[in-house]
Design a protein around this motif. Sequence first.
Motif, PDB file in Angstrom:
ATOM      1  N   THR A  40       0.847  -1.177   0.000  1.00 26.12           N
ATOM      2  CA  THR A  40       0.000   0.000   0.000  1.00 26.12           C
ATOM      3  C   THR A  40       0.886   1.231   0.000  1.00 26.12           C
ATOM      4  O   THR A  40       1.800   1.349   0.827  1.00 26.12           O
ATOM      5  CB  THR A  40      -0.927   0.043   1.233  1.00 26.12           C
ATOM      6  N   ILE A  41       0.628   2.133  -0.941  1.00 25.64           N
ATOM      7  CA  ILE A  41       1.325   3.418  -0.990  1.00 25.64           C
ATOM      8  C   ILE A  41       0.386   4.479  -0.444  1.00 25.64           C
ATOM      9  O   ILE A  41      -0.748   4.613  -0.903  1.00 25.64           O
ATOM     10  CB  ILE A  41       1.728   3.785  -2.430  1.00 25.64           C
ATOM     11  N   TYR A  42       0.850   5.206   0.546  1.00 27.31           N
ATOM     12  CA  TYR A  42       0.101   6.333   1.087  1.00 27.31           C
ATOM     13  C   TYR A  42       0.723   7.609   0.530  1.00 27.31           C
ATOM     14  O   TYR A  42       1.934   7.814   0.665  1.00 27.31           O
ATOM     15  CB  TYR A  42       0.193   6.361   2.615  1.00 27.31           C
ATOM     16  N   GLY A  43      -0.090   8.438  -0.090  1.00 26.52           N
ATOM     17  CA  GLY A  43       0.514   9.638  -0.648  1.00 26.52           C
ATOM     18  C   GLY A  43      -0.491  10.581  -1.258  1.00 26.52           C
ATOM     19  O   GLY A  43      -1.696  10.336  -1.269  1.00 26.52           O
ATOM     20  N   ASP A  44       0.040  11.659  -1.767  1.00 25.88           N
ATOM     21  CA  ASP A  44      -0.723  12.703  -2.433  1.00 25.88           C
ATOM     22  C   ASP A  44      -0.060  12.924  -3.778  1.00 25.88           C
ATOM     23  O   ASP A  44       1.141  13.202  -3.840  1.00 25.88           O
ATOM     24  CB  ASP A  44      -0.677  13.980  -1.586  1.00 25.88           C
ATOM     25  N   LEU A  45      -0.799  12.810  -4.847  1.00 33.04           N
ATOM     26  CA  LEU A  45      -0.197  12.914  -6.176  1.00 33.04           C
ATOM     27  C   LEU A  45       0.221  14.336  -6.546  1.00 33.04           C
ATOM     28  O   LEU A  45       0.800  14.546  -7.610  1.00 33.04           O
ATOM     29  CB  LEU A  45      -1.139  12.336  -7.232  1.00 33.04           C
ATOM     30  N   MET A  46      -0.020  15.281  -5.660  1.00 36.67           N
ATOM     31  CA  MET A  46       0.568  16.601  -5.835  1.00 36.67           C
ATOM     32  C   MET A  46       1.975  16.643  -5.249  1.00 36.67           C
ATOM     33  O   MET A  46       2.687  17.636  -5.378  1.00 36.67           O
ATOM     34  CB  MET A  46      -0.311  17.674  -5.182  1.00 36.67           C
ATOM     35  N   SER A  47       2.357  15.584  -4.564  1.00 30.58           N
ATOM     36  CA  SER A  47       3.682  15.464  -3.948  1.00 30.58           C
ATOM     37  C   SER A  47       4.650  14.811  -4.921  1.00 30.58           C
ATOM     38  O   SER A  47       4.386  13.724  -5.453  1.00 30.58           O
ATOM     39  CB  SER A  47       3.574  14.614  -2.671  1.00 30.58           C
ATOM     40  N   GLN A  48       5.798  15.462  -5.129  1.00 31.61           N
ATOM     41  CA  GLN A  48       6.798  14.935  -6.053  1.00 31.61           C
ATOM     42  C   GLN A  48       7.287  13.537  -5.654  1.00 31.61           C
ATOM     43  O   GLN A  48       7.334  12.626  -6.494  1.00 31.61           O
ATOM     44  CB  GLN A  48       8.004  15.886  -6.144  1.00 31.61           C
ATOM     45  N   PRO A  49       7.682  13.324  -4.377  1.00 35.38           N
ATOM     46  CA  PRO A  49       8.154  11.991  -3.992  1.00 35.38           C
ATOM     47  C   PRO A  49       7.086  10.910  -4.119  1.00 35.38           C
ATOM     48  O   PRO A  49       7.393   9.765  -4.467  1.00 35.38           O
ATOM     49  CB  PRO A  49       8.604  12.180  -2.538  1.00 35.38           C
ATOM     50  N   THR A  50       5.831  11.284  -3.842  1.00 34.63           N
ATOM     51  CA  THR A  50       4.751  10.309  -4.030  1.00 34.63           C
ATOM     52  C   THR A  50       4.673   9.876  -5.492  1.00 34.63           C
ATOM     53  O   THR A  50       4.574   8.682  -5.804  1.00 34.63           O
ATOM     54  CB  THR A  50       3.392  10.894  -3.597  1.00 34.63           C
ATOM     55  N   ARG A  51       4.725  10.847  -6.391  1.00 33.59           N
ATOM     56  CA  ARG A  51       4.631  10.516  -7.814  1.00 33.59           C
ATOM     57  C   ARG A  51       5.801   9.618  -8.245  1.00 33.59           C
ATOM     58  O   ARG A  51       5.628   8.729  -9.081  1.00 33.59           O
ATOM     59  CB  ARG A  51       4.592  11.795  -8.657  1.00 33.59           C
ATOM     60  N   ALA A  52       6.980   9.861  -7.697  1.00 36.72           N
ATOM     61  CA  ALA A  52       8.139   9.042  -8.058  1.00 36.72           C
ATOM     62  C   ALA A  52       7.922   7.581  -7.667  1.00 36.72           C
ATOM     63  O   ALA A  52       8.223   6.660  -8.443  1.00 36.72           O
ATOM     64  CB  ALA A  52       9.398   9.588  -7.390  1.00 36.72           C
ATOM     65  N   VAL A  53       7.393   7.356  -6.472  1.00 36.08           N
ATOM     66  CA  VAL A  53       7.156   5.982  -6.007  1.00 36.08           C
ATOM     67  C   VAL A  53       6.067   5.306  -6.836  1.00 36.08           C
ATOM     68  O   VAL A  53       6.207   4.155  -7.263  1.00 36.08           O
ATOM     69  CB  VAL A  53       6.795   5.979  -4.510  1.00 36.08           C
TER      70      VAL A  53
END
Length: 245
Positions: free
Chosen positions: A28-41
């Motif tokens: 499970t990936i927890y994140g916000d797609l406005m976040s650069q590191p989230t998008r990278a993962v």
Amino acid sequence: MCIRDRYQRRVHGESISKNSVKFEMSLTIYGDLMSQPTRAVVAFCELANIEYEFEEIRVLRGEQQTREYTQVNPSQRVPAIKDGDLSMFESHAILRYLARSRKVEDHWYPEKDAKRCAYIDNYLDWHHQNTRLGSSIVFAKVFAEALGVEVTFDVEAQERNFHKSMKILEEYWIRDKQFIAGEQISIADLSLTCELIQLLFVNFDFTKYPKVRTYILNMLNIPQIKKVHTAFFKVLERRLPEAKL
């Protein structure tokens, strides 16, 4: 797959509903797609065909501060992951872990090639105090007020330092190469690309760095990378329609 849907997962390249499979231990990936590191993962999982669920944590709504999420990431930042009984955060650590724990192609993080792997690590460590400076500029100019956070650093000085880093990107890390580590893409490219694209929020002039600009345009031609930036470009179009590479 709609990567913003909390109730879907990626299985062998297809999108299926949560109720139609028997769930076992999964990523499970927890994140916000406005976040650069989230998008990278997320981009890495898409490109390397890694099965995952995406749990959206909307930073501007403060969802990273909930008790539930703090148990996953006590730093209250995104991204974070849960993989079975393992919880971890810090995007570069996550990228390395996924490259090691999943059957991905060697070029992503070639541990058997010590020199090439060291080069990738070198960039990933350099990234934090250099390429990442751009995010602080975007944060100060675009997001700080919305989050109620006081900007305590000299933004103009940060911009001067960032241009020094961009010159190093132009002349050393990218030069005339297709990717950071040569002819094949690696996890370093995902971190770099997602970070640089965020600069469109301040209408950064990439024409001053033509090799960097060409590099980003080529990376955005990769369908999976373009896909994870869909939400970003929709927000950008609303906020700053004149922004362009």
